[in-house]
Design a protein around this motif. Structure first.
Motif, PDB file in Angstrom:
ATOM      1  N   MET A  22      -8.472  -6.398  21.026  1.00 35.59           N
ATOM      2  CA  MET A  22      -7.546  -6.085  19.992  1.00 35.59           C
ATOM      3  C   MET A  22      -6.742  -4.871  20.430  1.00 35.59           C
ATOM      4  SD  MET A  22      -8.445  -4.936  16.085  1.00 35.59           S
ATOM      5  CE  MET A  22     -10.117  -4.664  16.553  1.00 35.59           C
ATOM      6  N   ILE A  23      -5.448  -5.019  20.502  1.00 35.55           N
ATOM      7  CA  ILE A  23      -4.544  -3.937  20.875  1.00 35.55           C
ATOM      8  C   ILE A  23      -3.498  -3.805  19.777  1.00 35.55           C
ATOM      9  CG2 ILE A  23      -2.806  -3.159  22.519  1.00 35.55           C
ATOM     10  CD1 ILE A  23      -4.333  -4.593  24.705  1.00 35.55           C
ATOM     11  N   HIS A  24      -3.264  -2.580  19.353  1.00 35.53           N
ATOM     12  CA  HIS A  24      -2.242  -2.298  18.355  1.00 35.53           C
ATOM     13  C   HIS A  24      -1.165  -1.463  19.018  1.00 35.53           C
ATOM     14  CE1 HIS A  24      -4.670  -3.644  14.916  1.00 35.53           C
ATOM     15  NE2 HIS A  24      -5.673  -3.280  15.678  1.00 35.53           N
ATOM     16  N   ASN A  25       0.066  -1.916  18.932  1.00 37.19           N
ATOM     17  CA  ASN A  25       1.202  -1.174  19.478  1.00 37.19           C
ATOM     18  C   ASN A  25       2.108  -0.732  18.345  1.00 37.19           C
ATOM     19  OD1 ASN A  25       0.800  -1.421  22.358  1.00 37.19           O
ATOM     20  ND2 ASN A  25       1.234  -3.587  22.079  1.00 37.19           N
ATOM     21  N   ILE A  26       2.630   0.448  18.478  1.00 39.11           N
ATOM     22  CA  ILE A  26       3.600   0.945  17.521  1.00 39.11           C
ATOM     23  C   ILE A  26       4.541   1.879  18.265  1.00 39.11           C
ATOM     24  CG2 ILE A  26       2.141   2.882  16.816  1.00 39.11           C
ATOM     25  CD1 ILE A  26       3.311   2.516  13.981  1.00 39.11           C
ATOM     26  N   THR A  27       5.802   1.863  17.891  1.00 35.27           N
ATOM     27  CA  THR A  27       6.753   2.800  18.468  1.00 35.27           C
ATOM     28  C   THR A  27       7.051   3.845  17.407  1.00 35.27           C
ATOM     29  OG1 THR A  27       7.696   1.063  19.828  1.00 35.27           O
ATOM     30  CG2 THR A  27       9.021   3.047  19.530  1.00 35.27           C
ATOM     31  N   MET A  28       6.702   5.101  17.693  1.00 33.03           N
ATOM     32  CA  MET A  28       6.942   6.181  16.736  1.00 33.03           C
ATOM     33  C   MET A  28       8.257   6.878  17.035  1.00 33.03           C
ATOM     34  SD  MET A  28       4.415   9.314  15.947  1.00 33.03           S
ATOM     35  CE  MET A  28       4.976  10.808  15.177  1.00 33.03           C
ATOM     36  N   GLU A  29       8.562   7.001  18.277  1.00 34.65           N
ATOM     37  CA  GLU A  29       9.774   7.659  18.716  1.00 34.65           C
ATOM     38  C   GLU A  29      10.433   6.727  19.720  1.00 34.65           C
ATOM     39  OE1 GLU A  29       7.606  10.764  20.490  1.00 34.65           O
ATOM     40  OE2 GLU A  29       7.402  11.927  18.665  1.00 34.65           O
ATOM     41  N   GLU A  30      11.727   6.844  19.891  1.00 31.10           N
ATOM     42  CA  GLU A  30      12.441   5.950  20.800  1.00 31.10           C
ATOM     43  C   GLU A  30      11.825   5.904  22.189  1.00 31.10           C
ATOM     44  OE1 GLU A  30      16.662   6.233  21.194  1.00 31.10           O
ATOM     45  OE2 GLU A  30      16.906   6.372  19.029  1.00 31.10           O
ATOM     46  N   GLU A  31      11.417   7.055  22.691  1.00 28.08           N
ATOM     47  CA  GLU A  31      10.954   7.124  24.073  1.00 28.08           C
ATOM     48  C   GLU A  31       9.448   6.920  24.235  1.00 28.08           C
ATOM     49  OE1 GLU A  31      10.847  11.278  22.387  1.00 28.08           O
ATOM     50  OE2 GLU A  31      12.271   9.658  22.309  1.00 28.08           O
ATOM     51  N   PHE A  62       3.060   3.868  21.454  1.00 29.05           N
ATOM     52  CA  PHE A  62       1.682   4.230  21.163  1.00 29.05           C
ATOM     53  C   PHE A  62       0.846   2.962  21.050  1.00 29.05           C
ATOM     54  CE2 PHE A  62       2.286   8.673  20.511  1.00 29.05           C
ATOM     55  CZ  PHE A  62       3.640   8.772  20.223  1.00 29.05           C
ATOM     56  N   THR A  63      -0.357   3.018  21.582  1.00 29.25           N
ATOM     57  CA  THR A  63      -1.255   1.874  21.614  1.00 29.25           C
ATOM     58  C   THR A  63      -2.656   2.319  21.214  1.00 29.25           C
ATOM     59  OG1 THR A  63       0.006   1.009  23.492  1.00 29.25           O
ATOM     60  CG2 THR A  63      -2.139   0.015  23.088  1.00 29.25           C
ATOM     61  N   LEU A 109      -3.387   5.720  23.052  1.00 25.72           N
ATOM     62  CA  LEU A 109      -2.553   5.976  24.219  1.00 25.72           C
ATOM     63  C   LEU A 109      -1.097   6.196  23.826  1.00 25.72           C
ATOM     64  CD1 LEU A 109      -4.785   3.582  24.938  1.00 25.72           C
ATOM     65  CD2 LEU A 109      -3.738   3.822  27.151  1.00 25.72           C
ATOM     66  N   MET A 110      -0.447   7.075  24.565  1.00 24.28           N
ATOM     67  CA  MET A 110       0.992   7.265  24.460  1.00 24.28           C
ATOM     68  C   MET A 110       1.570   6.941  25.828  1.00 24.28           C
ATOM     69  SD  MET A 110       3.276  10.600  23.353  1.00 24.28           S
ATOM     70  CE  MET A 110       2.753  11.625  24.719  1.00 24.28           C
ATOM     71  N   GLY A 131       2.131  15.329  15.096  1.00 21.11           N
ATOM     72  CA  GLY A 131       2.180  14.131  14.257  1.00 21.11           C
ATOM     73  C   GLY A 131       1.372  12.966  14.800  1.00 21.11           C
ATOM     74  N   TYR A 132       0.773  13.125  15.972  1.00 18.61           N
ATOM     75  CA  TYR A 132       0.032  12.012  16.577  1.00 18.61           C
ATOM     76  C   TYR A 132      -1.291  11.742  15.857  1.00 18.61           C
ATOM     77  CZ  TYR A 132       3.422  12.932  20.279  1.00 18.61           C
ATOM     78  OH  TYR A 132       4.583  13.142  20.987  1.00 18.61           O
ATOM     79  N   GLY A 133      -1.908  12.787  15.307  1.00 16.93           N
ATOM     80  CA  GLY A 133      -3.133  12.598  14.528  1.00 16.93           C
ATOM     81  C   GLY A 133      -2.857  11.795  13.272  1.00 16.93           C
ATOM     82  N   THR A 134      -1.741  12.091  12.625  1.00 17.87           N
ATOM     83  CA  THR A 134      -1.348  11.337  11.434  1.00 17.87           C
ATOM     84  C   THR A 134      -1.086   9.876  11.793  1.00 17.87           C
ATOM     85  OG1 THR A 134      -0.414  13.340  10.461  1.00 17.87           O
ATOM     86  CG2 THR A 134       0.333  11.233   9.547  1.00 17.87           C
ATOM     87  N   LEU A 135      -0.446   9.663  12.924  1.00 17.46           N
ATOM     88  CA  LEU A 135      -0.195   8.292  13.375  1.00 17.46           C
ATOM     89  C   LEU A 135      -1.510   7.569  13.659  1.00 17.46           C
ATOM     90  CD1 LEU A 135       1.626   5.981  14.281  1.00 17.46           C
ATOM     91  CD2 LEU A 135       1.790   7.097  16.515  1.00 17.46           C
ATOM     92  N   LEU A 136      -2.437   8.225  14.343  1.00 17.12           N
ATOM     93  CA  LEU A 136      -3.724   7.595  14.635  1.00 17.12           C
ATOM     94  C   LEU A 136      -4.492   7.308  13.346  1.00 17.12           C
ATOM     95  CD1 LEU A 136      -5.827   6.499  16.567  1.00 17.12           C
ATOM     96  CD2 LEU A 136      -6.625   8.852  16.937  1.00 17.12           C
ATOM     97  N   LEU A 137      -4.439   8.213  12.380  1.00 19.18           N
ATOM     98  CA  LEU A 137      -5.103   7.983  11.096  1.00 19.18           C
ATOM     99  C   LEU A 137      -4.512   6.762  10.401  1.00 19.18           C
ATOM    100  CD1 LEU A 137      -7.156   8.895   8.981  1.00 19.18           C
ATOM    101  CD2 LEU A 137      -5.412  10.458   8.089  1.00 19.18           C
ATOM    102  N   SER A 138      -3.203   6.634  10.425  1.00 16.72           N
ATOM    103  CA  SER A 138      -2.542   5.471   9.831  1.00 16.72           C
ATOM    104  C   SER A 138      -2.960   4.178  10.542  1.00 16.72           C
ATOM    105  CB  SER A 138      -1.029   5.654   9.901  1.00 16.72           C
ATOM    106  OG  SER A 138      -0.364   4.514   9.423  1.00 16.72           O
ATOM    107  N   LEU A 139      -3.021   4.218  11.858  1.00 15.27           N
ATOM    108  CA  LEU A 139      -3.471   3.045  12.617  1.00 15.27           C
ATOM    109  C   LEU A 139      -4.937   2.729  12.328  1.00 15.27           C
ATOM    110  CD1 LEU A 139      -1.639   3.801  15.969  1.00 15.27           C
ATOM    111  CD2 LEU A 139      -1.171   1.885  14.421  1.00 15.27           C
TER     112      LEU A 139
END
Length: 157
Positions: free
Chosen positions: A1-10, A13-14, A61-62, A95-103
């Motif tokens: 199971m892999i989850h991908n999300i783009t938080m910023e254009e560049e 995150f996985t 991962l970023m 903001g990466y901790g918040t993103l990981l918590l959301s994931l």
């Protein structure tokens, strides 16, 4: 199971499970350095919880570089526990901790969890409260590290 999300254009995150010996070594090193060493607890990379099927381990991962880890535990009812959520220095406070918590919350829905709980150190309670966590009794009786605060959240369907 892999989850991908783009938080910023560049940045891409996985969240994925450790798949190789190197992945597991990195997973253990991050947890040891960021969670166990600061509170003087000996880290055991062979602890039984690491092989328990109700425990689920993830790398965050970023752009393909591991910047954090996550451990979730599923209970028999509709409840999940965040056992560990770690972002490495120098990625903290971006903001990466918040993103990981959301994931993490999204992942728990795959396990049909409607409630999520955790033990928090007092210095990070505000981090969880910003994401809707409140002080809530823990769903199982267990000893915790002195001074931790029990938090929880009811997840939206």
């Amino acid at each position: 199971m892999i989850h991908n999300i783009t938080m910023e254009e560049e940045n891409i995150f996985t969240v994925q499970r450790p798949a190789s010996h190197t992945d597991w070594e990195t997973y253990h090193a991050i947890r040891k350095k960021n969670l166990f060493d600061p509170i003087d607890i000996v880290y055991d990379p062979n602890h039984p919880s690491l092989k328990d099927p109700k425990n689920h381990h993830y790398l965050f991962l970023m752009n393909g570089q591991i910047i954090g880890t996550l451990q979730l535990e599923t209970l028999l009812n509709d409840t999940c526990i965040i056992r560990t959520l770690v972002i490495q220095d120098p990625y903290k406070k971006k903001g990466y901790g918040t993103l990981l918590l959301s994931l993490a919350e999204e992942i728990t829905k795959e396990f049909e969890c409607r409630h999520i709980h955790l033990h928090s150190f007092p210095n990070v309670v505000a981090f969880y409260e910003k994401s809707g966590y409140t002080r809530m009794s823990f769903p199982i009786d267990e000893s915790t590290y002195p001074g931790t605060v029990d938090l929880g959240k009811v997840l939206q369907n």
